[in-house]
Design a protein around this motif. Structure first.
Motif, mmCIF file in Angstrom:
data_model
loop_
_atom_site.group_PDB
_atom_site.id
_atom_site.type_symbol
_atom_site.label_atom_id
_atom_site.label_comp_id
_atom_site.label_asym_id
_atom_site.label_seq_id
_atom_site.Cartn_x
_atom_site.Cartn_y
_atom_site.Cartn_z
ATOM 1 N N VAL A 155 14.255 10.604 -7.496
ATOM 2 C CA VAL A 155 13.563 10.915 -6.241
ATOM 3 C C VAL A 155 14.275 10.192 -5.095
ATOM 4 O O VAL A 155 14.459 8.977 -5.142
ATOM 5 C CB VAL A 155 12.077 10.485 -6.300
ATOM 6 C CG1 VAL A 155 11.392 10.704 -4.956
ATOM 7 C CG2 VAL A 155 11.356 11.247 -7.397
ATOM 8 N N THR A 156 14.665 10.943 -4.083
ATOM 9 C CA THR A 156 15.398 10.340 -2.966
ATOM 10 C C THR A 156 14.497 9.962 -1.797
ATOM 11 O O THR A 156 14.898 9.162 -0.958
ATOM 12 C CB THR A 156 16.506 11.288 -2.458
ATOM 13 O OG1 THR A 156 15.915 12.538 -2.086
ATOM 14 C CG2 THR A 156 17.560 11.519 -3.523
ATOM 15 N N ASN A 157 13.301 10.532 -1.724
ATOM 16 C CA ASN A 157 12.394 10.251 -0.608
ATOM 17 C C ASN A 157 11.335 9.243 -1.042
ATOM 18 O O ASN A 157 10.317 9.610 -1.623
ATOM 19 C CB ASN A 157 11.725 11.533 -0.111
ATOM 20 C CG ASN A 157 12.749 12.554 0.347
ATOM 21 O OD1 ASN A 157 13.631 12.250 1.130
ATOM 22 N ND2 ASN A 157 12.646 13.766 -0.168
ATOM 23 N N LEU A 158 11.594 7.969 -0.742
ATOM 24 C CA LEU A 158 10.681 6.890 -1.114
ATOM 25 C C LEU A 158 10.157 6.219 0.137
ATOM 26 O O LEU A 158 10.928 5.846 1.024
ATOM 27 C CB LEU A 158 11.405 5.859 -1.978
ATOM 28 C CG LEU A 158 10.655 4.547 -2.222
ATOM 29 C CD1 LEU A 158 9.413 4.788 -3.075
ATOM 30 C CD2 LEU A 158 11.574 3.516 -2.859
ATOM 31 N N ILE A 159 8.831 6.077 0.174
ATOM 32 C CA ILE A 159 8.186 5.347 1.258
ATOM 33 C C ILE A 159 7.304 4.293 0.616
ATOM 34 O O ILE A 159 6.440 4.602 -0.204
ATOM 35 C CB ILE A 159 7.340 6.293 2.137
ATOM 36 C CG1 ILE A 159 8.248 7.304 2.822
ATOM 37 C CG2 ILE A 159 6.519 5.503 3.142
ATOM 38 C CD1 ILE A 159 7.527 8.454 3.444
ATOM 39 N N GLY A 160 7.559 3.048 0.947
ATOM 40 C CA GLY A 160 6.753 1.949 0.441
ATOM 41 C C GLY A 160 6.542 0.933 1.544
ATOM 42 O O GLY A 160 6.999 1.129 2.671
ATOM 43 N N THR A 161 5.895 -0.135 1.205
ATOM 44 C CA THR A 161 5.721 -1.209 2.175
ATOM 45 C C THR A 161 7.086 -1.835 2.421
ATOM 46 O O THR A 161 7.801 -2.160 1.477
ATOM 47 C CB THR A 161 4.716 -2.241 1.652
ATOM 48 O OG1 THR A 161 3.445 -1.585 1.494
ATOM 49 C CG2 THR A 161 4.552 -3.398 2.609
ATOM 50 N N ARG A 162 7.433 -1.991 3.682
ATOM 51 C CA ARG A 162 8.727 -2.580 4.032
ATOM 52 C C ARG A 162 8.612 -4.098 3.989
ATOM 53 O O ARG A 162 7.682 -4.668 4.546
ATOM 54 C CB ARG A 162 9.141 -2.149 5.427
ATOM 55 C CG ARG A 162 9.432 -0.683 5.562
ATOM 56 C CD ARG A 162 9.787 -0.366 7.001
ATOM 57 N NE ARG A 162 10.050 1.037 7.182
ATOM 58 C CZ ARG A 162 9.642 1.745 8.229
ATOM 59 N NH1 ARG A 162 8.948 1.165 9.187
ATOM 60 N NH2 ARG A 162 9.929 3.017 8.335
ATOM 61 N N ALA A 163 9.577 -4.719 3.325
ATOM 62 C CA ALA A 163 9.614 -6.174 3.265
ATOM 63 C C ALA A 163 11.060 -6.630 3.346
ATOM 64 O O ALA A 163 11.946 -5.985 2.790
ATOM 65 C CB ALA A 163 8.974 -6.679 1.978
ATOM 66 N N ASP A 164 11.278 -7.708 4.035
ATOM 67 C CA ASP A 164 12.601 -8.306 4.115
ATOM 68 C C ASP A 164 12.901 -8.936 2.760
ATOM 69 O O ASP A 164 12.181 -9.838 2.321
ATOM 70 C CB ASP A 164 12.625 -9.358 5.226
ATOM 71 C CG ASP A 164 13.991 -9.975 5.411
ATOM 72 O OD1 ASP A 164 14.536 -10.511 4.423
ATOM 73 O OD2 ASP A 164 14.511 -9.945 6.546
#
Length: 190
Positions: free
Chosen positions: A120-129
């Motif tokens: 799967v190329t379309n991943l949306i998750g919580t952004r974290a440094d």
């Protein structure tokens, strides 16, 4: 654009991948236990509703970065056979006639390895440094998933939404033409 959207934890992955990832890291880096008082204090403040999940996750990942490289550990976590065994076989056999988006509250640095395994190329998750552990923006949950999908995909229509939690993913279910609840790999249309 017509798309299919999948929640990750409890849906594609049978369980909470972030919880399992933290346990995996604790086993590999027992010195992380030294940071547990800070994590426990943040957990207590979360339970008392003095901080939100975004702040709690920043504390958790911030402590973890003192003992390990989050990205490297996530890659090892997803290479583990026990972890991969929790990826739903049902997902691997679902039609891929439309673009698929995985939308999750789990951190992107952890899930990017799972998305590769799943193709799967379309991943949306919580952004974290990945260096500091600090969350960037909001926890990717509820209505935030809708905004983040629009940011990635542009204008879209959801053909099918798959989730284990109708309440948490209520906003996405409300705009989906087809709605599915997944329980331990069993998929049921609602």
């Amino acid at each position: 654009m017509l798309i299919d959207v999948y929640d990750f934890d409890g849906t594609i992955y049978d369980g909470d991948s972030t919880f399992d990832y933290v346990k995996f890291c604790l086993r590999r880096h027992p010195a992380m236990l030294l940071g547990m008082p800070r994590i426990a204090a943040a957990g207590l403040r979360l339970a008392m509703k003095k901080i939100g999940l975004t702040q709690f996750k920043s504390v958790l990942f911030g402590v973890m970065t003192k003992y390990m490289d989050l990205h490297a550990e996530a890659e090892l976590f997803w290479q583990d056979e026990k972890t991969q065994a929790k990826l739903g076989e049902w997902f691997k056999h679902t039609p891929r006639d439309l673009p698929i988006v995985i939308a999750s509250a789990s951190p992107e640095f952890e899930l990017c390895h799972a998305a590769k395994i799943l193709g799967v190329t379309n991943l949306i998750g919580t952004r974290a440094d990945g260096t500091t552990g600090q969350l960037i923006g909001k926890n990717c949950k509820g209505a935030e998933k809708i905004s983040r999908i629009r940011e990635m995909m542009g204008e879209y229509t959801v053909r099918a939404m798959y989730t284990d939690d109708a309440k948490a993913d209520g906003p996405l279910l409300a705009i989906a033409k087809e709605k599915y609840i997944v329980t331990h790999g069993s998929v049921k249309r609602i």
